[in-house]
Design a protein around this motif. Structure first.
Motif, PDB file in Angstrom:
ATOM      1  N   LYS A  65       1.551   9.328  -5.948  1.00 45.77           N
ATOM      2  CA  LYS A  65       2.103  10.619  -5.501  1.00 45.77           C
ATOM      3  C   LYS A  65       3.284  11.251  -6.090  1.00 45.77           C
ATOM      4  CE  LYS A  65       2.028  13.767  -2.208  1.00 45.77           C
ATOM      5  NZ  LYS A  65       1.027  14.930  -2.015  1.00 45.77           N
TER       6      LYS A  65
ATOM      7  N   TRP B 246       0.859   4.071  -2.890  1.00 45.20           N
ATOM      8  CA  TRP B 246       0.855   5.444  -2.395  1.00 45.20           C
ATOM      9  C   TRP B 246       1.847   6.212  -3.257  1.00 45.20           C
ATOM     10  CZ3 TRP B 246       3.870   8.724   0.426  1.00 45.20           C
ATOM     11  CH2 TRP B 246       3.347   9.936   0.476  1.00 45.20           C
TER      12      TRP B 246
ATOM     13  N   GLY C  37       0.700  -1.191   0.094  1.00 44.15           N
ATOM     14  CA  GLY C  37      -0.007  -0.028   0.253  1.00 44.15           C
ATOM     15  C   GLY C  37       0.929   1.169  -0.011  1.00 44.15           C
TER      16      GLY C  37
END
Length: 64
Positions: free
Chosen positions: A20, A16, A12
């Protein structure tokens, strides 16, 4: 001192960071997650789990 994280947490964080910092679009991450979910219900799931456990064992330095 040993710190333990679930593999799903690590993946995860990687997802992310990809969204990002690498500019991966959210829909691409969702499609990849759905593919993994559907793949887990096929005959390949035991081989994938075994390979993942072996890979984590190599990184950990343990031979499970």
């Amino acid at each position: 001192m040993t710190v333990t994280f679930p593999l799903v947490f690590v993946l995860g964080v990687i997802a992310w960071a990809a969204i990002k910092f690498l500019g991966v679009r959210m829909w691409v991450a969702v499609v990849i997650a759905l593919f993994g979910f559907w793949l887990s219900h096929t005959f390949l799931a035991p081989a994938i789990e075994s390979g993942t456990r072996s890979g984590v064992g190599v990184v950990d330095g343990t031979n499970r």
